[in-house]
Design a protein around this motif. Structure first.
Motif, PDB file in Angstrom:
ATOM      1  N   VAL A 164       1.236  -1.421   0.224  1.00  0.00           N
ATOM      2  CA  VAL A 164      -0.260   0.045  -0.108  1.00  0.00           C
ATOM      3  C   VAL A 164       0.301   1.292   0.007  1.00  0.00           C
ATOM      4  O   VAL A 164       0.392   2.266  -0.203  1.00  0.00           O
ATOM      5  N   VAL A 165       2.372   1.081   0.438  1.00  0.00           N
ATOM      6  CA  VAL A 165       3.268   2.287   0.477  1.00  0.00           C
ATOM      7  C   VAL A 165       3.535   2.409  -0.853  1.00  0.00           C
ATOM      8  O   VAL A 165       3.969   3.408  -1.155  1.00  0.00           O
ATOM      9  N   GLY A 166       3.548   1.831  -1.641  1.00  0.00           N
ATOM     10  CA  GLY A 166       3.978   1.649  -3.349  1.00  0.00           C
ATOM     11  C   GLY A 166       2.846   2.081  -3.832  1.00  0.00           C
ATOM     12  O   GLY A 166       2.703   2.458  -4.684  1.00  0.00           O
ATOM     13  N   LEU A 167       1.069   1.940  -3.527  1.00  0.00           N
ATOM     14  CA  LEU A 167       0.038   2.496  -4.193  1.00  0.00           C
ATOM     15  C   LEU A 167       0.220   3.638  -3.979  1.00  0.00           C
ATOM     16  O   LEU A 167      -0.542   4.786  -4.708  1.00  0.00           O
ATOM     17  N   VAL A 168       0.561   3.815  -3.130  1.00  0.00           N
ATOM     18  CA  VAL A 168       0.374   5.465  -2.728  1.00  0.00           C
ATOM     19  C   VAL A 168       1.259   6.255  -3.588  1.00  0.00           C
ATOM     20  O   VAL A 168       0.967   7.429  -3.769  1.00  0.00           O
ATOM     21  N   PHE A 252      -4.343   6.985  -1.413  1.00  0.00           N
ATOM     22  CA  PHE A 252      -4.068   6.593  -3.308  1.00  0.00           C
ATOM     23  C   PHE A 252      -4.986   7.211  -4.408  1.00  0.00           C
ATOM     24  O   PHE A 252      -5.198   7.285  -4.596  1.00  0.00           O
ATOM     25  N   VAL A 253      -6.360   6.141  -3.293  1.00  0.00           N
ATOM     26  CA  VAL A 253      -7.567   7.351  -4.180  1.00  0.00           C
ATOM     27  C   VAL A 253      -8.080   8.117  -4.329  1.00  0.00           C
ATOM     28  O   VAL A 253      -8.177   8.469  -5.671  1.00  0.00           O
ATOM     29  N   VAL A 254      -7.494   9.046  -3.753  1.00  0.00           N
ATOM     30  CA  VAL A 254      -7.341  10.720  -3.984  1.00  0.00           C
ATOM     31  C   VAL A 254      -6.398  10.932  -4.386  1.00  0.00           C
ATOM     32  O   VAL A 254      -6.960  11.587  -5.840  1.00  0.00           O
ATOM     33  N   LEU A 255      -5.485  10.468  -4.568  1.00  0.00           N
ATOM     34  CA  LEU A 255      -4.310  10.857  -5.562  1.00  0.00           C
ATOM     35  C   LEU A 255      -4.198  10.430  -6.848  1.00  0.00           C
ATOM     36  O   LEU A 255      -4.495  11.506  -7.595  1.00  0.00           O
ATOM     37  N   THR A 256      -5.370   9.301  -6.956  1.00  0.00           N
ATOM     38  CA  THR A 256      -5.300   8.254  -8.414  1.00  0.00           C
ATOM     39  C   THR A 256      -6.369   9.380  -9.446  1.00  0.00           C
ATOM     40  O   THR A 256      -6.604   9.995 -10.132  1.00  0.00           O
ATOM     41  N   ALA A 257      -7.634   9.724  -8.346  1.00  0.00           N
ATOM     42  CA  ALA A 257      -8.537  10.740  -8.932  1.00  0.00           C
ATOM     43  C   ALA A 257      -8.371  12.190  -9.194  1.00  0.00           C
ATOM     44  O   ALA A 257      -8.393  12.934 -10.008  1.00  0.00           O
ATOM     45  N   ALA A 258      -7.188  12.740  -8.726  1.00  0.00           N
ATOM     46  CA  ALA A 258      -6.701  13.822  -8.462  1.00  0.00           C
ATOM     47  C   ALA A 258      -5.763  14.426 -10.084  1.00  0.00           C
ATOM     48  O   ALA A 258      -6.512  14.727 -11.257  1.00  0.00           O
ATOM     49  N   ALA A 259      -5.401  12.858 -10.413  1.00  0.00           N
ATOM     50  CA  ALA A 259      -4.142  12.431 -11.487  1.00  0.00           C
ATOM     51  C   ALA A 259      -5.133  12.666 -12.608  1.00  0.00           C
ATOM     52  O   ALA A 259      -4.851  13.438 -13.676  1.00  0.00           O
TER      53      ALA A 259
END
Length: 539
Positions: A164-168, A252-259
């Motif tokens: 999950v650190v990798g996913l972040v 991870f979800v927040v960063l991906t959604a922002a991207a």
């Protein structure tokens, strides 16, 4: 779905070697932890001594994990987990940038967008690709702990925490690719955030509250500002907390959604952060290719120098404190002297910290040569080589600037040591040790400079992957080998481990001669082979 599956399969074929190196290296580090801890710290009293020393002065082992008891498996997590997590983070960061901004910068993404795949499918493929890589990594890390006889729940927790650190950082890499105009800028942004959050987690643990029996540390609020801190607070093999994993997944979800949101509001080839406008005409000092190479490498070199300056300052400022603690806790003295040759404890502390400075110098060197590969892959090297500039001269200039980066980084570490030694009882002795260690580590770092240059000439597409892999393997063998109980012959394969250093009142040259031989042969071979090598575009 078919364009998505085709793109994911293509990414896996393209990245199989790089991902294999990252995954195997991370799993090998976890595997080495078991054999090393069982051999070096097999008794509970041995582990208790180390933890007590850490509680007495947490700064000494700032880059370890969160102490969570004397259980053998928990002790392995304490020693190794931050490094398992940082390897997962780096793998994910580079993967995300390579397949988003990197493909866009190279013009590949425009071609894919013109197919039925459309604009969104390549980004979704990157997300699926990176997630699969981290899931596989997490499963293999957990399997390694299970194979070593560790408890089932703790094993799966540490594997999940690593993933999950990798996913972040997969999400952060995708976001950075939307923000920055170049893959170089996106990678720089994510790596700096990675380093800052890694240090924040360590500092938060260092200023935390130790338990009465000196086996546990309660993290301070600072640790909770970092995904590394969230993952460490799962406390695998102790209380096995799963809820911090949700914090990483949420990020991870927040960063991906922002991207994805930012991709929807920008044009292909553009970025959210505007590129700085250049001068209408170049400075007179940039009229040569050597000056161009120096200009390209200056920002990254300054970053490595700042890290070396802080490392050098710690090496001498902690000397007196460590000497006092070493007398009270022999376990910490054994750890530090095992990383250095026979000498007093303060000398051992300086040698250990300057090994880290040598790592930073090697990173500066590898990044400089990797920049030559980036210039070639991006097509900007071709206009330079179309002039009277010969290929051998061009590579020589990159090697020369890389060597200058090594010297400047080690000099910054020595300058930091001088600042840290102000007011010390034996300042002259500490500085003498620092000077010899700095010179020795400069030689060790130069080995990575010429080896990366050699890879650049014989297998240019593997330059970045192999160059960084060599550094990671060498630091694991050289800095963690003694802690992991690895055979001395294996640890000594690392240039960092055999660099000259001060032993008492005399200089122990150790592996100086074979290091110099490697440098000479590597430099000669790379420049000779470069004479006949064709330009290798990105692929």
């Amino acid at each position: 779905m078919r364009p998505l599956s085709v793109l994911v399969a293509q990414r896996l074929r393209r990245d199989w070697l790089q991902l294999t190196l990252w995954v195997v290296g991370t799993v090998a580090l976890a595997f080495a932890g078991f054999s090393g801890v069982q051999e070096a710290y097999g008794g509970e009293q041995d582990r208790l001594g180390i933890l007590a020393a850490v509680m007495a002065n947490p700064v000494i082992l700032l880059f370890r994990g969160l102490p969570s008891g004397t259980d053998e498996s928990a002790f392995i997590v304490f020693l190794l987990f931050p490094w398992l997590a940082i390897l997962a983070a780096l793998m994910s960061t580079f993967l995300a940038v390579r397949h988003t901004r990197g493909d866009e910068e190279a013009g590949r993404l425009e071609l894919v967008d013109a197919t039925p795949a459309g604009r969104w499918t390549p980004t979704i493929a990157t997300l699926v690709h990176g997630t699969l890589a981290n899931v596989v990594l997490g499963i293999l890390v957990a399997s390694t702990f299970l194979a070593g006889g560790a408890a089932s729940e703790g094993s799966w927790l540490v594997g999940t925490a690593t993933a999950v650190v990798g996913l972040v950082f997969l999400g952060l890499g995708m976001l950075s690719a939307q923000l920055m105009r170049t893959s170089r800028g996106a990678n720089s942004l994510t790596v700096w955030i990675l380093l800052v959050t890694f240090v924040l987690a360590g500092m938060g643990n260092a200023i935390g509250t130790p338990s009465d029996d000196l086996t546990h540390m309660e993290s301070s609020w600072l640790t909770w500002t970092s995904p590394f801190g969230w993952a460490e607070n799962t406390r695998a093999f102790d209380v096995n907390l799963w809820w911090p994993v949700l914090l990483c997944l949420g990020a991870f979800v927040v960063l991906t959604a922002a991207a994805f949101a930012l991709q929807g509001v920008r044009d292909l080839g553009e970025s959210i952060v505007a590129e700085r406008l250049g001068r209408a005409s170049g400075r007179a000092g940039l009229s040569s290719t050597l000056a161009l190479v120096a200009r390209l490498s200056t920002p990254s070199t300054i970053g490595w120098m700042v890290g070396a300056l802080l490392t050098g300052a710690l090496s001498t400022s902690l000397g007196g404190v460590v000497d006092q603690i070493g007398g009270e806790n022999p376990a910490i003295a054994d750890v530090l002297t095992s990383l250095a040759s026979e000498g007093d404890l303060q000398q051992a502390v300086v040698v250990v910290f300057f090994t880290m400075a040598g790592l930073l110098a090697a990173c500066a060197a590898v990044q400089t040569v990797a920049r030559a590969r980036q210039e070639e892959a991006h097509g900007t090297a071709e206009p330079v080589l179309a002039t009277p500039v010969q290929r051998v001269r061009w590579l020589t200039e990159f090697i020369g600037i890389g060597f200058a980066a090594i010297i400047l980084t080690c000099a910054a570490a020595l300058g930091g040591a001088a600042l840290g030694a102000v007011g010390a009882e034996d300042a002259s002795g500490l500085l003498q040790t620092a000077a010899v260690s700095a010179a020795g580590q400069a030689v060790a770092a130069t080995v990575f400079l010429v080896l990366t240059a050699l890879v650049f000439t014989v297998a240019p597409r593997l330059t970045i992957t192999v160059g960084w892999t060599l550094v990671v393997v060498a630091i694991v063998l050289g800095l963690f080998g003694p802690l992991l109980g690895l055979p001395e012959s294996l640890s000594n394969l690392s240039p960092f481990a055999v660099a000259p250093e001060l032993d008492g009142d005399s200089i122990d040259v150790r592996g100086l001669w074979w290091l110099l031989l490697t440098i000479g042969v590597g430099a000669a071979a790379s420049l000779t082979l470069m004479r006949r090598r064709e330009l290798a575009p990105a692929g």
